[in-house]
Design a protein around this motif. Structure first.
Motif, PDB file in Angstrom:
ATOM      1  N   SER A   1      64.191 -66.059  57.863  1.00 15.47           N
ATOM      2  CA  SER A   1      62.755 -65.215  58.222  1.00 15.47           C
ATOM      3  C   SER A   1      62.101 -66.419  58.829  1.00 15.47           C
ATOM      4  O   SER A   1      61.440 -66.140  59.967  1.00 15.47           O
ATOM      5  CB  SER A   1      62.152 -64.507  57.317  1.00 15.47           C
ATOM      6  OG  SER A   1      62.950 -63.585  56.829  1.00 15.47           O
ATOM      7  N   LEU A   2      61.806 -67.522  58.133  1.00 11.52           N
ATOM      8  CA  LEU A   2      60.765 -68.565  58.863  1.00 11.52           C
ATOM      9  C   LEU A   2      61.592 -69.063  59.894  1.00 11.52           C
ATOM     10  O   LEU A   2      60.679 -69.656  60.904  1.00 11.52           O
ATOM     11  CB  LEU A   2      60.721 -69.761  57.605  1.00 11.52           C
ATOM     12  CG  LEU A   2      59.899 -69.311  56.516  1.00 11.52           C
ATOM     13  CD1 LEU A   2      59.920 -70.058  55.559  1.00 11.52           C
ATOM     14  CD2 LEU A   2      58.568 -69.089  57.064  1.00 11.52           C
TER      15      LEU A   2
ATOM     16  N   MET B   1      63.274 -67.352  62.128  1.00 11.73           N
ATOM     17  CA  MET B   1      62.777 -66.372  63.286  1.00 11.73           C
ATOM     18  C   MET B   1      61.499 -66.631  63.721  1.00 11.73           C
ATOM     19  O   MET B   1      61.110 -66.571  64.820  1.00 11.73           O
ATOM     20  CB  MET B   1      62.966 -64.945  62.885  1.00 11.73           C
ATOM     21  CG  MET B   1      64.664 -64.904  62.428  1.00 11.73           C
ATOM     22  SD  MET B   1      64.955 -63.275  62.129  1.00 11.73           S
ATOM     23  CE  MET B   1      64.560 -62.408  63.323  1.00 11.73           C
ATOM     24  N   LEU B   2      60.660 -66.528  62.743  1.00 14.34           N
ATOM     25  CA  LEU B   2      59.070 -67.064  62.958  1.00 14.34           C
ATOM     26  C   LEU B   2      58.945 -68.387  63.991  1.00 14.34           C
ATOM     27  O   LEU B   2      58.076 -68.408  64.749  1.00 14.34           O
ATOM     28  CB  LEU B   2      58.404 -66.966  61.740  1.00 14.34           C
ATOM     29  CG  LEU B   2      57.825 -65.762  61.164  1.00 14.34           C
ATOM     30  CD1 LEU B   2      57.206 -65.886  59.857  1.00 14.34           C
ATOM     31  CD2 LEU B   2      57.187 -64.865  62.098  1.00 14.34           C
TER      32      LEU B   2
ATOM     33  N   LEU C   1      67.197 -65.191  52.798  1.00 13.86           N
ATOM     34  CA  LEU C   1      66.437 -64.503  53.572  1.00 13.86           C
ATOM     35  C   LEU C   1      65.163 -65.070  54.133  1.00 13.86           C
ATOM     36  O   LEU C   1      64.915 -64.805  55.446  1.00 13.86           O
ATOM     37  CB  LEU C   1      66.322 -63.148  52.774  1.00 13.86           C
ATOM     38  CG  LEU C   1      65.806 -61.975  53.551  1.00 13.86           C
ATOM     39  CD1 LEU C   1      66.350 -61.555  54.692  1.00 13.86           C
ATOM     40  CD2 LEU C   1      65.281 -60.827  52.665  1.00 13.86           C
ATOM     41  N   ASP C   2      64.452 -65.796  53.131  1.00 14.09           N
ATOM     42  CA  ASP C   2      63.341 -66.519  53.565  1.00 14.09           C
ATOM     43  C   ASP C   2      63.589 -67.429  54.380  1.00 14.09           C
ATOM     44  O   ASP C   2      62.909 -67.551  55.511  1.00 14.09           O
ATOM     45  CB  ASP C   2      62.620 -67.306  52.159  1.00 14.09           C
ATOM     46  CG  ASP C   2      62.117 -66.196  51.332  1.00 14.09           C
ATOM     47  OD1 ASP C   2      62.065 -64.941  51.665  1.00 14.09           O
ATOM     48  OD2 ASP C   2      62.112 -66.629  50.000  1.00 14.09           O
TER      49      ASP C   2
END
Length: 160
Positions: A57-58, A60-61, A53-54
């Motif tokens: 998420s990174l 996507m950022l 998940l991390d």
């Protein structure tokens, strides 16, 4: 110079809000499809669910930041066009190799190093165009496709 008939909006025109919203949804869809590459790396690295998940998420950022950088109209960064960033399959094979040899740290280092090299080579591409005919580009794309096909077959058949 006259405007081509097939061109609906020119560079400095702003489309209506409905067109902008549909375009934004298309850009997000294009970007979301390429999130499979960080997921493949996470699977190969045997990351926990929280770490996956991390990583996503990174990722996507990173895509969002890159898209903003692409759309900046400057001499040094961006083109001024709204073009979505996307992960490319051409780095997947080397990234998996780096992952097996040195883990995610080596993948990160490889990616940063490749980015710095691309920044240095990009201004020289017009001069190298004569040395890089379309046949070479086609060969590279074929090799990348074969590497991805072998990976796809491996995942489809459940081979570790």
């Amino acid at each position: 110079m006259t405007r081509p008939i097939s061109l609906i909006y020119s560079v400095d025109e702003v489309p209506p809000p409905a067109v902008l919203i549909i375009s934004a949804i298309q850009h997000v869809a294009v970007m979301a499809i390429t999130l499979i590459f960080p997921l493949i790396l996470a699977r190969e690295a045997n990351l926990s669910d929280i770490q996956v998940l991390d990583l996503v998420s990174l990722s996507m950022l990173g895509l969002g930041f890159a898209t903003v950088c692409f759309s900046i109209r400057s001499h040094f960064i961006g083109s001024g066009y709204l073009s979505p960033a996307a992960y490319t399959a051409i780095y997947l094979g080397p990234a998996l190799f780096a992952l097996r040899r040195g883990g995610l740290d080596l993948v990160f280092g490889m990616t940063v190093t490749a980015g710095i090299i691309q920044l240095g080579v990009a201004p020289l591409l017009k001069r190298f165009r004569a040395l890089l005919p379309s046949e070479i580009a086609g060969l590279v794309i074929a090799i990348v496709g074969l590497a991805l096909a072998s990976l796809g077959v491996r995942y489809s058949l459940g081979i570790d």
